[in-house]
Write a protein that holds these residues in place. Structure first.
Motif, PDB file in Angstrom:
ATOM      1  N   GLY A  92       0.709  -1.178  -0.009  1.00  0.00           N
ATOM      2  CA  GLY A  92       0.102   0.056  -0.042  1.00  0.00           C
ATOM      3  C   GLY A  92       0.978   1.467   0.075  1.00  0.00           C
ATOM      4  O   GLY A  92       0.293   2.373  -0.064  1.00  0.00           O
ATOM      5  N   VAL A  93       2.049   1.182   0.322  1.00  0.00           N
ATOM      6  CA  VAL A  93       2.984   2.412   0.027  1.00  0.00           C
ATOM      7  C   VAL A  93       3.751   2.245  -1.148  1.00  0.00           C
ATOM      8  O   VAL A  93       4.839   1.220  -1.402  1.00  0.00           O
ATOM      9  N   SER A  94       3.662   3.051  -2.080  1.00  0.00           N
ATOM     10  CA  SER A  94       4.489   3.060  -3.304  1.00  0.00           C
ATOM     11  C   SER A  94       6.052   3.223  -2.860  1.00  0.00           C
ATOM     12  O   SER A  94       6.387   4.022  -1.891  1.00  0.00           O
ATOM     13  N   ALA A  96       7.859   4.924  -4.698  1.00  0.00           N
ATOM     14  CA  ALA A  96       8.316   6.370  -5.028  1.00  0.00           C
ATOM     15  C   ALA A  96       7.915   6.981  -3.887  1.00  0.00           C
ATOM     16  O   ALA A  96       8.799   8.060  -3.354  1.00  0.00           O
ATOM     17  N   TYR A  97       6.842   6.992  -3.028  1.00  0.00           N
ATOM     18  CA  TYR A  97       6.300   7.791  -2.241  1.00  0.00           C
ATOM     19  C   TYR A  97       7.436   7.469  -0.724  1.00  0.00           C
ATOM     20  O   TYR A  97       7.684   8.409  -0.102  1.00  0.00           O
ATOM     21  N   PHE A  98       7.806   6.227  -0.522  1.00  0.00           N
ATOM     22  CA  PHE A  98       8.623   5.804   0.519  1.00  0.00           C
ATOM     23  C   PHE A  98       9.995   6.542   0.287  1.00  0.00           C
ATOM     24  O   PHE A  98      10.441   7.164   1.129  1.00  0.00           O
ATOM     25  N   ARG A 100      10.726   8.988  -1.281  1.00  0.00           N
ATOM     26  CA  ARG A 100      10.550  10.384  -1.320  1.00  0.00           C
ATOM     27  C   ARG A 100      10.182  11.003  -0.054  1.00  0.00           C
ATOM     28  O   ARG A 100      10.926  11.989   0.599  1.00  0.00           O
ATOM     29  N   LEU A 121      11.403  13.345  -8.850  1.00  0.00           N
ATOM     30  CA  LEU A 121      11.753  12.474 -10.131  1.00  0.00           C
ATOM     31  C   LEU A 121      12.967  12.444 -10.842  1.00  0.00           C
ATOM     32  O   LEU A 121      13.543  11.746 -11.303  1.00  0.00           O
ATOM     33  N   LEU A 138       9.250   1.705  -9.275  1.00  0.00           N
ATOM     34  CA  LEU A 138       8.650   3.077  -8.271  1.00  0.00           C
ATOM     35  C   LEU A 138       7.425   3.116  -8.111  1.00  0.00           C
ATOM     36  O   LEU A 138       6.835   3.557  -7.060  1.00  0.00           O
ATOM     37  N   ALA A 139       6.732   2.664  -9.043  1.00  0.00           N
ATOM     38  CA  ALA A 139       5.257   2.564  -8.573  1.00  0.00           C
ATOM     39  C   ALA A 139       4.557   1.555  -8.064  1.00  0.00           C
ATOM     40  O   ALA A 139       3.463   1.669  -7.345  1.00  0.00           O
TER      41      ALA A 139
ATOM     42  N   ALA B 436      -1.323  10.164  -2.712  1.00  0.00           N
ATOM     43  CA  ALA B 436       0.195  10.330  -2.607  1.00  0.00           C
ATOM     44  C   ALA B 436       0.935   9.195  -2.479  1.00  0.00           C
ATOM     45  O   ALA B 436       1.915   8.911  -3.015  1.00  0.00           O
ATOM     46  N   ALA B 437       0.381   8.320  -1.605  1.00  0.00           N
ATOM     47  CA  ALA B 437       1.111   7.042  -1.142  1.00  0.00           C
ATOM     48  C   ALA B 437       1.175   6.140  -2.428  1.00  0.00           C
ATOM     49  O   ALA B 437       1.987   5.425  -2.112  1.00  0.00           O
ATOM     50  N   ARG B 438       0.334   6.615  -3.267  1.00  0.00           N
ATOM     51  CA  ARG B 438       0.308   5.545  -4.311  1.00  0.00           C
ATOM     52  C   ARG B 438       1.029   6.222  -5.671  1.00  0.00           C
ATOM     53  O   ARG B 438       0.911   5.711  -6.860  1.00  0.00           O
ATOM     54  N   GLU B 439       1.581   7.287  -5.534  1.00  0.00           N
ATOM     55  CA  GLU B 439       2.089   8.174  -6.527  1.00  0.00           C
ATOM     56  C   GLU B 439       3.000   7.458  -7.299  1.00  0.00           C
ATOM     57  O   GLU B 439       3.757   6.420  -6.794  1.00  0.00           O
ATOM     58  N   HIS B 440       3.187   7.517  -8.845  1.00  0.00           N
ATOM     59  CA  HIS B 440       3.894   7.044  -9.740  1.00  0.00           C
ATOM     60  C   HIS B 440       5.060   7.514 -10.051  1.00  0.00           C
ATOM     61  O   HIS B 440       5.184   9.056  -9.877  1.00  0.00           O
TER      62      HIS B 440
END
Lengths: 250, 440
Positions: A92-94, A96-98, A100, A121, A138-139, B436-440
């Protein structure tokens, strides 16, 4: 940079580290080798502040500061990074978000400002190349459904993003095929600088063909029983650990 | 005293002009409610949820005048361009509703208008699906004031959600309302209905809602319910669904408001080859009590059912999940899967989870699983070791746990709205956007 003095630690009731002494200076790579159960991973995790271990004695100073007084996130802010042996999956945490969140937390802790997703990015573009990773990674949720090699690459990607002063690689070579090993090792080498240092924890000499250490330490029974140069690793590869253990007992 | 109170309320209501077919149905329902009374924990279906706290409360039926404006509703619209029908304190409000953009062919209207203008359809379907012998359903049928009728004719398909907005404002204080929804999808029809229950003021009131859904052959209805009533409200909602051959019904229940809420979702797969998906998310805090009961009846062969309910419980909140799956002897090749996962954030939070599979066919595949856990310490340490502050890591992991089930919502706007509500609860008001938590 790092001074470990007579460090002892327990997991539950069990004594694992029984007096570790180790000094790491900027620009150096130290390999810590040893048989299974010798305390190698415990040492790595204690340095990162893992809550499962209790430090019962000794001191650890990082750039003159008492590392053991700091929370895990504060250690990270100071520049300590642990590449996990078993990277954690976070559904549930991408990725990329992690990344960043970590990058921004680090910037803020060091007196900088957060970057927005677009700026980040740009940062990532360069970092992904270091570990030959596709930006599709990343997604995805952090480490979810990643192969063993992908997880380890992801660890090195995090290291590339966070630019630690001291990187601790805990059995980063375990479970990797030779191609993944090369990519991971080259990633680590690209990140080497005169002002940073690395501790490479490994069971096998194999990784040290790619990441050339300045010092090799053998950990057994919770103590460093032998230290030497890179040739010590080759000797261990040839003769195994038994002769050293015998010598240590003698 | 309480039954006399409701009987008097009923007597006052039947004075209204009502069609011949409806009056006896309401009278019978009221008789049934009188006999059953409010459910008590002595009943198996109500083991963990007691309505005794409201059984003796003399709620008025209908609220006093209200001054809520269209502008006041903006935060709850989700998308102002969607056809939106507003029931304010239980009564249809033409001035707050915006029904100009109803997709061609569909009917969306309040029940009074439907009774006048669509008597045949109403008589054919009303009261034919919500037939469970539940006191609360009987009470709704007996005392209902206004409601909404949605009709999707054969082959009409629409992606645009129809939003039924049940609003309670300060004027709802100490009142009871009995809204009713009837959704009829004819063969090969496809539509999305969103029902929001919103409390705009910190007042106590009682909502007892019933939705009936008729899903024709090869038809698909996506039905999302968002329950964010006042923290002092008591909310009971029962959705009953009848599914014909090759039909699909997709329900999502988001429960985050009310002092006490009980949501029932019951469906009968009454034709070959149909499918049902019942998902939900409950977020408890304070001393909230949140109960979900689902029942999936596989009455015919070759149907599938999927069910995923997740919950996050903080403070001294209490949640109940009871998922029944009943497979008739004839319902061979049934494929059923049910899961319930709850994250407890506090030692005082509590979940009672009860999966119930009753299988009378021999060639079926049915699984169920329930987990109850605390914060993932390994994940927490991992994030902290990357410099993420402990509190942020905790909130992010909590959000991620909950948001996982929101991923199943197909409509992107609805999904993002629910992600935003969840994020606001767990990630603070921060600068982050919902996805946000799922942003690509």
């Amino acid at each position: 940079m790092l001074e470990i003095s007579n460090l002892t630690a327990t997991a539950g009731e069990k004594d694992i580290l029984k007096g570790i002494n180790l000094t790491v200076n900027a620009g150096e790579v130290h390999a810590i080798m040893g048989p299974n159960g010798s305390g190698k991973s415990t040492l790595a995790q204690v340095l990162a502040g893992h809550p499962s271990y209790e430090v019962t004695g000794g001191t650890v100073h990082f750039e003159g500061e008492d590392l053991l007084e700091l929370e895990p996130e504060e250690r990270a802010h100071k520049g300590v990074f642990l590449a996990f042996q078993y990277p954690i999956e976070i559904p549930g945490v991408s990725n990329a978000y992690f990344l960043r969140s970590a990058y921004n937390a680090m910037r803020v802790a060091r007196g900088g400002e957060e970057v927005d997703p677009m700026e980040f990015l740009d940062v990532m573009e360069e970092k992904l190349k270091i570990v030959e990773m596709d930006d599709a990674m990343l997604a995805r949720s952090v480490n979810m459904g990643f192969s063993g090699g992908e997880k380890k690459r992801n660890e090195i990607l995090q290291m590339a993003v966070l630019e630690p002063k001291l990187a601790i690689l805990d059995e980063t070579d375990s479970g990797l095929d030779i191609d993944a090993l090369r990519v991971v090792a080259e990633g680590v080498n690209k990140l080497r600088r005169p002002d940073n240092a690395a501790i490479v924890v490994t069971h096998y000499q194999r990784l040290l063909n790619y990441i050339i250490p300045d010092f090799v330490h053998v950990l057994a029974g919770g103590r460093i029983i032998r230290s030497g140069g890179k040739e010590l690793a080759l000797e261990l590869e040839e003769k195994g650990y038994d002769w050293l253990l015998q010598e240590a007992l003698a | 005293m309480s039954m006399t109170h409701w009987q008097a309320a009923f007597a006052a209501r039947i004075a209204r002009d009502e069609p011949q077919w409806l009056a006896p149905m309401r009278a019978a329902a009221m008789t049934s409610f009188n006999a059953l009374g409010f459910p008590t924990t002595a009943l198996e279906d109500w083991n963990y949820t007691s309505l005794s706290s409201i059984a003796e409360v003399p709620f008025t039926v209908g609220a006093s005048a209200s001054s809520t404006t269209v502008a006041d509703l903006t935060p709850y619209m989700i998308n102002a361009e969607w056809p939106t029908i507003v029931l304010l304190n239980g009564s249809y409000s033409p001035s707050l509703s915006s029904l100009d953009s109803i997709p061609a062919g569909m009917l969306v209207m309040d029940l009074a208008q439907a009774t006048r203008e669509q008597p045949a359809l109403m008589q054919q379907h009303f009261g034919t699906v919500a037939t469970s012998e539940h006191a609360m359903t009987s009470m709704n049928t007996g005392l209902m004031q206004d409601g909404v009728f949605v009709h999707v004719p054969k082959h009409v398909e629409s992606e645009t959600p129809i939003h039924i907005l049940h609003v309670s404002d300060a004027a709802a204080a100490m009142s009871a309302k009995f809204p009713r929804t009837l959704i009829v999808a004819e063969a090969f029809a496809k539509a999305t209905v969103l029902e929001s229950f919103v409390g705009m003021a910190d007042v106590a009131y009682f909502t007892n809602h019933v939705a009936e859904v008729v899903v024709g052959e090869h038809a698909t209805i996506t039905h999302t319910k968002i329950q964010r009533e006042s923290d002092l409200a008591t909310h009971v909602s029962t959705t009953e669904v009848h599914q014909a051959r090759n039909s699909h019904y997709v329900n999502f229940s988001m429960a985050m408001g009310s002092k006490l809420s009980r949501t029932n979702v019951y469906t009968v797969l009454d034709g070959d080859g149909g499918g049902v998906t019942l998902n939900g998310l409950y977020l408890g805090k304070g001393t909230q009590h949140t109960d979900h009961q689902t029942r999936i009846e596989h009455a015919q062969p070759n149907c599938f059912s999927r069910e995923l309910y997740k919950g996050v419980l903080d403070d001294a909140s209490h949640a109940v999940f009871n998922g029944k799956v009943y497979v008739h002897p004839i319902a061979q090749k049934t494929d059923g899967k049910q899961s319930n996962h709850t994250l407890l954030l506090s030692p005082d939070a509590r979940i009672d989870t009860k999966p119930q599979l009753e299988i009378f066919a021999d060639d079926v595949r049915c699984t169920h699983g329930a987990t109850v856990g605390r914060m993932d310490e390994a994940g927490l340490f991992y994030m902290k070791s990357r410099g993420v502050p402990a509190e942020t890591a905790r909130r992010l992991l909590t959000y991620a746990f909950a948001a996982d089930v929101l991923e199943t919502i197909e409509n992107e706007t609805v999904k993002q709205a629910l992600e935003q509500l969840t994020l606001e609860r767990y990630a603070g008001s921060g600068n982050n956007t919902a996805h946000a938590a799922r942003e690509h």
